[in-house]
Enzyme design. Structure first.
Site, PDB file in Angstrom:
ATOM      1  CE1 TYR A  61      -4.418  -1.871   5.335  1.00  0.00           C
ATOM      2  CE2 TYR A  61      -3.478   0.279   4.840  1.00  0.00           C
ATOM      3  CZ  TYR A  61      -3.999  -0.924   4.408  1.00  0.00           C
ATOM      4  OH  TYR A  61      -4.097  -1.197   3.074  1.00  0.00           O
ATOM      5  CE  LYS A 112      -1.761  -3.756   3.535  1.00  0.00           C
ATOM      6  NZ  LYS A 112      -1.936  -5.032   2.796  1.00  0.00           N
ATOM      7  CB  SER A 124      -0.871   0.010   1.268  1.00  0.00           C
ATOM      8  OG  SER A 124      -1.507   1.255   1.471  1.00  0.00           O
TER       9      SER A 124
END
Length: 259
Positions: free
Chosen positions: A155, A159, A142
Site C-alpha cells: 500500500y 502512495k 496518504s
C-alpha cells in the site's frame, strides 16, 4: 473559494471520503460526476446529492481500465456541460507482511492505486487541453506517501508512487495551466480502516479495534479523522485560492506525520 458552475469528477465517489468530497464540492456549487464500481452505491449517492440540490451524473467504471477512465470523463463532460476538476480518489488497501506479498496481490493494488491515478491524470489532462481549460487534477495519496509502515508495504509503495506522479505531472502540465496536487489523509473512520484493522487482527493476533486505537492514539489532535476533514481540504485544492500551488502532496492527518 467558490467553484460555482464548475464540473468535478470524483472516482471512488459512492461512499466514504469520495462521497464526502462530492458533497462538499456540490455545496460549493459544482456539478458532480461520480465514478465507482457499484451501481447500487452510486444510485444511493446520486439520490443523496440530488436531494441536496446538486446536479449529478453517475458512471459505473473500473479505474484500473484506462479506456473506461477516458470514457468516464467524456461522459461527464457531455452530460454536465464541461469538465474542470479531476479527483482521483479511488483506492484499495492491503495488509500483508513484505515477505508474503504475492505477485497477484501486488498487481491488484498497483492496478487501482497507481494505474488508476495515472489514467485519471492522462485522461483529465487530455480533455483539459482539448477544451482549453486550466483544470485541476487532485489525487488521493496518504501519510503512507511520506512514511513506510510495517504490514502496509505494498500500500505504501502505491502512495509513494502517487506522490511521484503528482510531482512529474505538475511539471509536465504546468505550461497548459493545469495544476496537479494530492491530499494525504491519516486515520480516517471509513470502511477501509475497518478492513485494515480487521486484517491486522488476523495477521498479528491483535484484538479487533486495537490497531485503529493505536494509530489514533498517536494523533496530536486526539481524534480520528472524518471524511469531511479531508473533503474540506480538497475543496480548497479545487478552488481558486490554490491556483498557485502545484506538485504538492499535502499531509492532513491531525498531527501524525510532520513534513
Amino acid at each position: 473559494m467558490s467553484i460555482d458552475g464548475k464540473v468535478a469528477l470524483i472516482t471512488g465517489g459512492a461512499r466514504g471520503i469520495g462521497l464526502a468530497i462530492a458533497q462538499r464540492l456540490a455545496a460549493d456549487g459544482a456539478s458532480i460526476a461520480l465514478v465507482d464500481l457499484s451501481a447500487d452505491q452510486l444510485a444511493d449517492a446520486e439520490n443523496q446529492l440530488s436531494q441536496a440540490g446538486a446536479k449529478v451524473c453517475t458512471i459505473t467504471a473500473n479505474v484500473a481500465d484506462r479506456s473506461q477512465v477516458f470514457a468516464a470523463i467524456d461522459t461527464a463532460a457531455e452530460q454536465l456541460g464541461g469538465f474542470d476538476i479531476m479527483i482521483n480518489n479511488a483506492g484499495i488497501a492491503q495488509v500483508q507482511p513484505i515477505a508474503e506479498i504475492t505477485e497477484d496481490e501486488m498487481d491488484k493494488i498497483h492496478a487501482v492505486n497507481v494505474k488508476g491515478v495515472l489514467w485519471g491524470m492522462q485522461a483529465a489532462a487530455a480533455r483539459f487541453k482539448a477544451d482549453g481549460t486550466r483544470g485541476k487534477i487532485i489525487s488521493a495519496a496518504s501519510i503512507a506517501a511520506h512514511e513506510g509502515y510495517p504490514m502496509l508495504g505494498a500500500y505504501c509503495s502505491t502512495k509513494f508512487a502517487v506522490r511521484s506522479l503528482t510531482q512529474s505531472a505538475a511539471k509536465e502540465f504546468a505550461p497548459d495551466g493545469i495544476t496537479v496536487n494530492a491530499y494525504c489523509p491519516g486515520v480516517v473512520g471509513t470502511d477501509m480502516w475497518t478492513e485494515i484493522d480487521q486484517r491486522f487482527a488476523e495477521v498479528t493476533g491483535a484484538k479487533v479495534g486495537a490497531t485503529f486505537d493505536e494509530f489514533v492514539g498517536s494523533i496530536a489532535l486526539g481524534r480520528s479523522q472524518t471524511p469531511s476533514d479531508v473533503a474540506n481540504f480538497v475543496s480548497w485544492l479545487a478552488g481558486p485560492d490554490s491556483d498557485y500551488m502545484t506538485g504538492q502532496s499535502v499531509v492532513i492527518d491531525g498531527g501524525m506525520v510532520y513534513r
